[in-house]
Design a protein around this motif. Structure first.
Motif, PDB file in Angstrom:
ATOM      1  N   ILE A  98       0.596  -1.349   0.087  1.00  0.00           N
ATOM      2  CA  ILE A  98      -0.121  -0.091   0.007  1.00  0.00           C
ATOM      3  C   ILE A  98       0.732   1.145  -0.060  1.00  0.00           C
ATOM      4  N   PHE A  99       1.683   1.471   1.110  1.00  0.00           N
ATOM      5  CA  PHE A  99       2.334   2.743   1.212  1.00  0.00           C
ATOM      6  C   PHE A  99       3.662   2.838   0.361  1.00  0.00           C
ATOM      7  N   LEU A 100       4.276   1.568  -0.071  1.00  0.00           N
ATOM      8  CA  LEU A 100       5.526   1.538  -0.851  1.00  0.00           C
ATOM      9  C   LEU A 100       5.192   1.350  -2.503  1.00  0.00           C
ATOM     10  N   ASN A 101       4.738   0.351  -2.722  1.00  0.00           N
ATOM     11  CA  ASN A 101       4.595   0.134  -4.166  1.00  0.00           C
ATOM     12  C   ASN A 101       3.519   0.879  -4.663  1.00  0.00           C
ATOM     13  N   GLY A 102       2.371   0.817  -3.892  1.00  0.00           N
ATOM     14  CA  GLY A 102       1.178   1.528  -4.315  1.00  0.00           C
ATOM     15  C   GLY A 102       1.213   3.219  -4.604  1.00  0.00           C
ATOM     16  N   CYS A 103       2.232   3.793  -3.657  1.00  0.00           N
ATOM     17  CA  CYS A 103       2.710   5.044  -3.687  1.00  0.00           C
ATOM     18  C   CYS A 103       3.702   5.584  -4.764  1.00  0.00           C
ATOM     19  N   SER A 246       2.964  -1.804 -15.013  1.00  0.00           N
ATOM     20  CA  SER A 246       1.801  -2.285 -14.762  1.00  0.00           C
ATOM     21  C   SER A 246       1.530  -3.684 -14.268  1.00  0.00           C
ATOM     22  N   VAL A 247       2.160  -4.629 -14.744  1.00  0.00           N
ATOM     23  CA  VAL A 247       2.037  -5.819 -14.548  1.00  0.00           C
ATOM     24  C   VAL A 247       3.221  -6.316 -13.195  1.00  0.00           C
ATOM     25  N   VAL A 248       4.209  -5.954 -13.346  1.00  0.00           N
ATOM     26  CA  VAL A 248       5.302  -5.919 -12.281  1.00  0.00           C
ATOM     27  C   VAL A 248       4.706  -5.330 -11.001  1.00  0.00           C
ATOM     28  N   THR A 249       3.973  -4.326 -11.052  1.00  0.00           N
ATOM     29  CA  THR A 249       3.481  -3.597  -9.778  1.00  0.00           C
ATOM     30  C   THR A 249       2.629  -4.410  -9.128  1.00  0.00           C
ATOM     31  N   LEU A 250       2.130  -5.702  -9.629  1.00  0.00           N
ATOM     32  CA  LEU A 250       1.099  -6.339  -8.975  1.00  0.00           C
ATOM     33  C   LEU A 250       1.889  -7.405  -8.170  1.00  0.00           C
ATOM     34  N   ALA A 251       2.999  -7.380  -8.412  1.00  0.00           N
ATOM     35  CA  ALA A 251       4.000  -8.565  -7.617  1.00  0.00           C
ATOM     36  C   ALA A 251       3.601  -8.217  -5.809  1.00  0.00           C
ATOM     37  N   PRO A 252       4.041  -7.192  -5.471  1.00  0.00           N
ATOM     38  CA  PRO A 252       4.020  -6.869  -4.223  1.00  0.00           C
ATOM     39  C   PRO A 252       2.756  -7.100  -3.655  1.00  0.00           C
ATOM     40  N   PHE A 253       1.570  -6.780  -4.313  1.00  0.00           N
ATOM     41  CA  PHE A 253       0.062  -7.074  -3.922  1.00  0.00           C
ATOM     42  C   PHE A 253      -0.224  -8.347  -3.686  1.00  0.00           C
ATOM     43  N   ILE A 254       0.344  -9.106  -4.754  1.00  0.00           N
ATOM     44  CA  ILE A 254       0.252 -10.764  -4.846  1.00  0.00           C
ATOM     45  C   ILE A 254       0.889 -11.413  -3.352  1.00  0.00           C
ATOM     46  N   ALA A 255       2.227 -10.673  -3.085  1.00  0.00           N
ATOM     47  CA  ALA A 255       2.976 -11.196  -2.073  1.00  0.00           C
ATOM     48  C   ALA A 255       2.396 -10.707  -0.781  1.00  0.00           C
ATOM     49  N   ALA A 256       1.587  -9.794  -0.536  1.00  0.00           N
ATOM     50  CA  ALA A 256       0.775  -9.420   0.722  1.00  0.00           C
ATOM     51  C   ALA A 256      -0.055 -10.342   0.800  1.00  0.00           C
ATOM     52  N   ILE A 257      -0.924 -11.112  -0.255  1.00  0.00           N
ATOM     53  CA  ILE A 257      -1.820 -11.998   0.084  1.00  0.00           C
ATOM     54  C   ILE A 257      -1.142 -13.357   0.469  1.00  0.00           C
ATOM     55  N   VAL A 258       0.000 -13.655  -0.232  1.00  0.00           N
ATOM     56  CA  VAL A 258       0.657 -15.041   0.064  1.00  0.00           C
ATOM     57  C   VAL A 258       1.041 -14.610   1.745  1.00  0.00           C
ATOM     58  N   ALA A 259       1.510 -13.503   2.074  1.00  0.00           N
ATOM     59  CA  ALA A 259       2.321 -13.337   3.399  1.00  0.00           C
ATOM     60  C   ALA A 259       1.012 -13.766   4.446  1.00  0.00           C
ATOM     61  N   VAL A 260      -0.046 -13.688   4.157  1.00  0.00           N
ATOM     62  CA  VAL A 260      -1.039 -13.917   5.286  1.00  0.00           C
ATOM     63  C   VAL A 260      -0.844 -15.517   5.823  1.00  0.00           C
ATOM     64  N   PRO A 261      -1.132 -16.515   4.855  1.00  0.00           N
ATOM     65  CA  PRO A 261      -0.891 -17.863   5.287  1.00  0.00           C
ATOM     66  C   PRO A 261       0.834 -18.256   5.375  1.00  0.00           C
ATOM     67  N   VAL A 280      -5.655  -0.368  -8.001  1.00  0.00           N
ATOM     68  CA  VAL A 280      -6.214   0.343  -8.884  1.00  0.00           C
ATOM     69  C   VAL A 280      -5.642   1.722  -9.236  1.00  0.00           C
ATOM     70  N   GLY A 281      -5.101   2.384  -8.099  1.00  0.00           N
ATOM     71  CA  GLY A 281      -4.486   3.515  -8.674  1.00  0.00           C
ATOM     72  C   GLY A 281      -3.214   3.692  -9.070  1.00  0.00           C
ATOM     73  N   ALA A 282      -2.352   2.350  -8.671  1.00  0.00           N
ATOM     74  CA  ALA A 282      -1.163   2.181  -9.116  1.00  0.00           C
ATOM     75  C   ALA A 282      -1.196   1.723 -10.743  1.00  0.00           C
ATOM     76  N   LEU A 283      -1.959   0.618 -10.836  1.00  0.00           N
ATOM     77  CA  LEU A 283      -2.079   0.126 -11.966  1.00  0.00           C
ATOM     78  C   LEU A 283      -2.594   0.877 -13.340  1.00  0.00           C
ATOM     79  N   GLN A 284      -3.538   1.756 -12.778  1.00  0.00           N
ATOM     80  CA  GLN A 284      -4.499   2.683 -13.733  1.00  0.00           C
ATOM     81  C   GLN A 284      -4.925   1.847 -14.841  1.00  0.00           C
TER      82      GLN A 284
END
Length: 308
Positions: A98-103, A246-261, A280-284
């Motif tokens: 959110i605060f790093l890759n999203g911004c 845009s595609v590469v920006t998805l990686a940290p968001f996916i990692a954030a979900i993976v970090a849960v389990p 959504v804001g980062a990927l546009q």
């Protein structure tokens, strides 16, 4: 035989795996008691030991004595690494998305405005509105849940995004090759940071196990510094800066979900709202089929005027 586009997506996939792995492994540093000071020195030292002999063998050292590699190293190397690695010791991996890759896209646009007076286009304004709304809603929900809306780790991630935004704009302006950019940042970061670490900074390497130190050193010193930089540049050559980014920006968001389990980290409703909004804001997505970003167009026009 693979088309150039197919090759581009293969390079994107490799970059995504490494960038996603950066989020997970950087968070593991906190769990494994590897401080930001320590992982930074391990990362820079290994990259230096690999790249410096190659540059000497190729007799390709002259570019290091220019100001550009040094400035990029201080911003995108030392400053970015220390703030981003430190942040993972305070907040979960989802906050990095959110605060790093999203911004980062927002901070890049702000850096372009303040450094080169590049005005925001309509896409940036829309993206800014979405991001600010997402952060506001998330902060409100987090305050209701925990009594804290914005932590110290979040501030460090935001500062890291600012460093990376400035780094990106300068990199675009100075037009260094991928090899010189990567090698210059790694080598100058080591030359400046390693002596400071050895003389003045606290050291906690004895608190971590040797297998953990070896794994983190190889991953961050080789894959993050060298491999990901080269694959990302190759992806941009084949797919264009916006689509590859845009595609590469998805990686940290996916990692954030993976970090849960994987790491047992919490994923509250507030964090979910922040991830969706910042994603959504980062990927546009409305710009997916667009052409060059406004900064690149402005820089191209500026260079054309210089050449006339």
């Amino acid at each position: 035989m693979m088309t150039s586009r197919t090759q581009g997506y293969i390079y994107v996939a490799i970059t995504m795996c490494i960038w996603g792995g950066f989020t997970i492994t950087a968070r593991l540093n906190a769990i494994w008691h590897i401080s930001a000071w320590d992982i930074a020195v391990l990362r820079f030292s290994l990259a230096f030991c690999i790249l410096m002999p190659i540059l000497i063998y190729k007799k390709d050292l002259n570019f290091l004595f220019k100001k550009e590699p040094f400035v990029l190293a201080m911003i995108g190397g030392v400053a970015y690494c220390l703030t981003s690695y430190s942040a993972f010791h305070y907040v979960p991996a989802a906050h990095a998305a959110i605060f790093l890759n999203g911004c980062i896209p927002l901070c890049t646009a702000l850096a372009a405005y303040f450094i080169f007076k590049q005005a925001f286009d309509k896409h940036t304004w829309l993206s800014l509105s979405i991001m600010l709304s997402a952060i506001s809603v998330m902060s409100l929900l987090m305050y209701e849940e925990t009594g804290v809306a914005f932590g110290f780790g979040d501030l460090l991630f935001l500062i890291s995004a600012i460093w990376w935004g400035i780094f990106t704009v300068l990199l675009k302006q100075w037009k260094l090759s991928a090899w010189h950019s990567m090698a210059g940042v790694a080598i100058w970061s080591a030359i400046v940071y390693v002596p400071i670490y050895l003389l003045f900074l606290p050291k906690h390497l004895d608190q971590a196990s040797m297998p953990h130190l070896v794994m983190q050193t190889i991953f961050h010193g080789v894959f993050v510094v060298i491999v990901a930089t080269l694959t990302y540049v190759e992806a941009i050559k084949r797919l264009g800066a916006f689509q590859a980014g845009s595609v590469v920006t998805l990686a940290p968001f996916i990692a954030a979900i993976v970090a849960v389990p994987l790491l047992g980290e919490p994923l509250s409703f507030a964090i979910i709202c922040g991830l969706i909004g910042m994603g959504v804001g980062a990927l546009q997505p409305w710009r997916w089929f667009g052409r060059k970003d406004s900064l690149q167009l402005a820089l191209d026009q500026k260079n054309q005027l210089k050449n006339k």
